[in-house]
Design a protein around this motif. Structure first.
Motif, PDB file in Angstrom:
ATOM      1  N   MET A 136      11.215   0.806   1.944  1.00 52.92           N
ATOM      2  CA  MET A 136      10.995   0.927   3.260  1.00 52.92           C
ATOM      3  C   MET A 136      11.657   2.308   3.806  1.00 52.92           C
ATOM      4  N   LYS A 137      13.048   2.433   3.008  1.00 51.05           N
ATOM      5  CA  LYS A 137      13.663   3.671   3.585  1.00 51.05           C
ATOM      6  C   LYS A 137      12.762   5.038   2.959  1.00 51.05           C
ATOM      7  N   GLY A 138      12.290   4.555   1.717  1.00 50.31           N
ATOM      8  CA  GLY A 138      11.514   5.837   0.976  1.00 50.31           C
ATOM      9  C   GLY A 138      10.171   6.067   2.186  1.00 50.31           C
ATOM     10  N   ILE A 139       9.546   5.069   2.645  1.00 54.70           N
ATOM     11  CA  ILE A 139       8.470   5.198   3.543  1.00 54.70           C
ATOM     12  C   ILE A 139       8.938   6.090   4.772  1.00 54.70           C
ATOM     13  N   ALA A 140      10.141   5.716   5.226  1.00 50.72           N
ATOM     14  CA  ALA A 140      10.693   6.316   6.380  1.00 50.72           C
ATOM     15  C   ALA A 140      10.727   7.904   6.192  1.00 50.72           C
ATOM     16  N   LYS A 141      10.921   8.003   5.101  1.00 51.70           N
ATOM     17  CA  LYS A 141      11.162   9.490   4.646  1.00 51.70           C
ATOM     18  C   LYS A 141       9.829  10.209   4.604  1.00 51.70           C
ATOM     19  N   LEU A 142       8.970   9.722   4.121  1.00 50.98           N
ATOM     20  CA  LEU A 142       7.469  10.141   4.065  1.00 50.98           C
ATOM     21  C   LEU A 142       7.030  10.283   5.734  1.00 50.98           C
ATOM     22  N   ARG A 143       7.280   9.323   6.352  1.00 57.75           N
ATOM     23  CA  ARG A 143       6.779   9.361   7.704  1.00 57.75           C
ATOM     24  C   ARG A 143       7.549  10.547   8.534  1.00 57.75           C
ATOM     25  N   ALA A 144       8.929  10.686   8.322  1.00 62.47           N
ATOM     26  CA  ALA A 144       9.641  11.706   8.760  1.00 62.47           C
ATOM     27  C   ALA A 144       8.878  13.106   8.728  1.00 62.47           C
ATOM     28  N   ARG A 145       8.580  13.222   7.358  1.00 64.61           N
ATOM     29  CA  ARG A 145       8.057  14.461   6.998  1.00 64.61           C
ATOM     30  C   ARG A 145       6.371  14.663   7.307  1.00 64.61           C
ATOM     31  N   ASN A 146       5.996  13.584   8.036  1.00 64.88           N
ATOM     32  CA  ASN A 146       4.551  13.555   8.231  1.00 64.88           C
ATOM     33  C   ASN A 146       3.564  13.892   7.039  1.00 64.88           C
ATOM     34  N   ILE A 147       4.102  13.049   5.819  1.00 62.14           N
ATOM     35  CA  ILE A 147       3.187  13.123   4.748  1.00 62.14           C
ATOM     36  C   ILE A 147       2.632  11.620   4.641  1.00 62.14           C
ATOM     37  N   PRO A 148       1.092  12.199   4.607  1.00 61.31           N
ATOM     38  CA  PRO A 148       0.361  10.886   4.714  1.00 61.31           C
ATOM     39  C   PRO A 148       0.365  10.057   3.224  1.00 61.31           C
ATOM     40  N   PHE A 149       0.002   8.762   3.198  1.00 66.23           N
ATOM     41  CA  PHE A 149       0.174   8.200   2.039  1.00 66.23           C
ATOM     42  C   PHE A 149      -0.770   6.637   1.962  1.00 66.23           C
ATOM     43  N   THR A 150      -1.149   6.538   0.850  1.00 65.64           N
ATOM     44  CA  THR A 150      -1.958   5.134   0.795  1.00 65.64           C
ATOM     45  C   THR A 150      -0.980   4.020   0.307  1.00 65.64           C
ATOM     46  N   CYS A 151      -1.094   2.958   0.355  1.00 69.59           N
ATOM     47  CA  CYS A 151      -0.392   1.673  -0.288  1.00 69.59           C
ATOM     48  C   CYS A 151      -1.285   0.890  -1.179  1.00 69.59           C
ATOM     49  N   ILE A 152      -0.707   0.240  -2.053  1.00 67.57           N
ATOM     50  CA  ILE A 152      -1.325  -0.646  -3.134  1.00 67.57           C
ATOM     51  C   ILE A 152      -0.410  -1.916  -2.880  1.00 67.57           C
ATOM     52  N   ALA A 153      -0.982  -3.103  -2.705  1.00 63.18           N
ATOM     53  CA  ALA A 153      -0.155  -4.363  -2.690  1.00 63.18           C
ATOM     54  C   ALA A 153      -0.778  -4.900  -3.731  1.00 63.18           C
ATOM     55  N   VAL A 154      -0.009  -6.010  -4.595  1.00 59.76           N
ATOM     56  CA  VAL A 154      -0.319  -6.843  -5.530  1.00 59.76           C
ATOM     57  C   VAL A 154      -0.367  -8.181  -4.865  1.00 59.76           C
ATOM     58  N   LEU A 155      -1.676  -8.790  -4.965  1.00 55.79           N
ATOM     59  CA  LEU A 155      -1.821 -10.207  -4.412  1.00 55.79           C
ATOM     60  C   LEU A 155      -1.427 -11.033  -5.432  1.00 55.79           C
ATOM     61  N   THR A 156      -0.541 -12.120  -4.958  1.00 56.76           N
ATOM     62  CA  THR A 156      -0.291 -13.255  -5.571  1.00 56.76           C
ATOM     63  C   THR A 156      -0.923 -14.530  -4.966  1.00 56.76           C
ATOM     64  N   ALA A 157      -1.159 -15.575  -5.764  1.00 58.98           N
ATOM     65  CA  ALA A 157      -1.788 -16.710  -5.101  1.00 58.98           C
ATOM     66  C   ALA A 157      -0.998 -17.159  -3.880  1.00 58.98           C
ATOM     67  N   ASP A 158       0.323 -17.027  -3.800  1.00 61.12           N
ATOM     68  CA  ASP A 158       1.308 -17.238  -2.530  1.00 61.12           C
ATOM     69  C   ASP A 158       0.627 -16.625  -1.516  1.00 61.12           C
ATOM     70  N   ALA A 159       0.906 -15.357  -1.890  1.00 61.22           N
ATOM     71  CA  ALA A 159       0.377 -14.221  -0.479  1.00 61.22           C
ATOM     72  C   ALA A 159      -1.039 -14.643   0.027  1.00 61.22           C
ATOM     73  N   LEU A 160      -1.985 -15.246  -0.509  1.00 64.31           N
ATOM     74  CA  LEU A 160      -3.378 -15.364  -0.006  1.00 64.31           C
ATOM     75  C   LEU A 160      -3.306 -16.226   1.532  1.00 64.31           C
ATOM     76  N   SER A 161      -2.154 -16.847   1.829  1.00 58.71           N
ATOM     77  CA  SER A 161      -2.008 -17.753   2.857  1.00 58.71           C
ATOM     78  C   SER A 161      -1.694 -16.964   4.163  1.00 58.71           C
ATOM     79  N   TYR A 162      -1.238 -15.560   3.870  1.00 59.04           N
ATOM     80  CA  TYR A 162      -0.555 -14.881   4.994  1.00 59.04           C
ATOM     81  C   TYR A 162      -1.542 -13.426   5.363  1.00 59.04           C
ATOM     82  N   PRO A 163      -3.007 -13.780   5.354  1.00 63.89           N
ATOM     83  CA  PRO A 163      -3.628 -12.312   5.664  1.00 63.89           C
ATOM     84  C   PRO A 163      -3.234 -11.632   6.968  1.00 63.89           C
ATOM     85  N   ASP A 164      -3.177 -12.277   8.134  1.00 63.12           N
ATOM     86  CA  ASP A 164      -2.616 -11.596   9.413  1.00 63.12           C
ATOM     87  C   ASP A 164      -1.316 -10.984   9.209  1.00 63.12           C
ATOM     88  N   GLU A 165      -0.182 -11.557   8.620  1.00 62.38           N
ATOM     89  CA  GLU A 165       0.828 -10.890   8.517  1.00 62.38           C
ATOM     90  C   GLU A 165       0.764  -9.687   7.573  1.00 62.38           C
TER      91      GLU A 165
END
Length: 373
Positions: A136-165
């Motif tokens: 998150m500190k690294g992402i804050a640095k990107l945002r402070a410089r207005n550098i756009p970025f995408t994200c990749i998240a790895v889904l595990t079985a546990d994570a599937l229960s939390y789509p809204d979060e």
């Protein structure tokens, strides 16, 4: 794809890279003979994307990339549009890296799995601590410089229960797109939580709720999976041949930290295989692409992958939105490239398409019901 280093500063539970503790460093002098070979074979056209990945690329200093970018720019023929992408966990971002990204208009992808209580279950430091705060500190640095970025998240079985979060988290990051990879059975990661009973239904429910959030969001988050289905449907209406880039020889060329070359799936880098000579098709110093189709292991790789695509075409009703499956998943899950269905394709192709179909059918029926009232 260029593996600038095998080393990664964290130790994710689902990581497939076998040599991520090795502090290797790519030699940029490999580029000159490689580009000479590519040009000689007529393999460079109007656009080239270079993805720095397969280790944590920012474990190397900005000076390394400045040298590499300048060398690549020198080697590219006139008229070729060269674009650099970096996939990073964002923990090692320095001001010098940020300066470099802005100077060269580098496209940034950040690997982060969601809120800290999801992310820190699997993306751990080598001492076993969570890595979310540092990311998150690294992402804050990107945002402070207005550098756009995408994200990749790895889904595990546990994570599937939390789509809204998960949706709320990525919206809060202000990334312009997120892609949901799944925990895959791949290389040294020889088990996957996504192969458990009930995961297919849970994944479908996750996708439906993510789509529901997109539909009801005035400024929706871009989600790669739905964008990919849209492109596939557009291609089908335009009568384009179904295609899986990873099954096409030389559509993707990967080079490891020692200069060895691979094609088809980038996940073949650093994988041991006696049958396919560790998937290495040559070395940057002496590759002759014109002779590749008569040279092993490329000839066997190409033949077996094409057989797998043919078998998928003959047996699978989802072929038109898939194009024949991902070779690396066939190899790791089935033990053969000529195979067909994998758990990866059941989830990321079949379940995804079925879920989109259900969403459209439900919306159409709701519209009809409303008009009849």
């Amino acid at each position: 794809m260029v593996q600038s280093t095998r080393f990664c500063n964290i130790d994710c539970s689902y990581c497939y890279l076998p040599f991520r503790t090795q502090k290797s460093r790519f030699d940029t002098t490999f580029f000159a003979p490689l580009f000479e070979a590519l040009q000689r074979a007529g393999l460079l056209d109007r656009q080239l994307t270079v993805l720095w990945h397969a280790g944590e690329p920012l474990a190397l200093p900005a000076e390394f990339y400045q040298e590499a970018f300048e060398e690549l720019a020198r080697l590219c023929p006139d008229g070729l549009d060269l674009m650099h992408h970096v996939q990073t966990n964002a923990m090692l971002l320095s001001d010098a890296h940020l300066d470099l990204f802005q100077e060269w208009n580098v496209q940034i992808g950040v690997s982060i799995d969601g809120p800290d209580w999801i992310h820190d279950k699997n993306r751990l430091t080598r001492s076993g601590k969570g890595s979310h705060a540092a990311a998150m500190k690294g992402i804050a640095k990107l945002r402070a410089r207005n550098i756009p970025f995408t994200c990749i998240a790895v889904l595990t079985a546990d994570a599937l229960s939390y789509p809204d979060e998960i949706y709320d988290f990525f919206k809060s990051l202000r990334c312009y797109n997120v892609g949901f990879n799944i925990d895959e059975e791949e290389a040294i990661n020889d088990t996957s939580s996504m192969a458990a009973d009930g995961v297919q239904q849970a994944y479908a429910a996750f996708l439906k709720q993510i789509h529901n959030r997109i539909r009801n969001d005035p400024h929706p988050l871009g989600v790669r999976e739905f964008e990919n289905v849209s492109q596939s449907l557009g291609g089908w209406f335009a009568r384009e041949a179904p295609n899986c880039t990873e099954s096409n020889p030389l559509s993707i060329l990967s080079i490891d930290a020692e200069g060895y070359l691979y094609t088809f799936s980038p996940e073949f880098v650093d994988v041991a295989s006696e049958r396919y000579a560790d998937f290495k098709i040559g070395h940057a110093r002496d590759i002759v692409f014109e002779k590749l189709y008569e040279t092993e292991p490329f000839a066997s790789l190409n033949r077996d992958i094409k057989e797998g695509v043919f078998n998928c075409r003959q047996s699978c009703s989802y072929f038109d939105v898939c194009g024949g499956g991902v070779p690396s998943n066939k190899f790791f899950e089935l033990g053969e490239l000529a195979g067909t269905e994998t758990n990866f394709c059941r989830l990321t192709r079949k379940t995804l398409v079925d879920t989109v179909h259900d969403i459209m059918a439900e919306a159409h029926q709701a519209r009809r019901d409303a008009l009849q009232r």
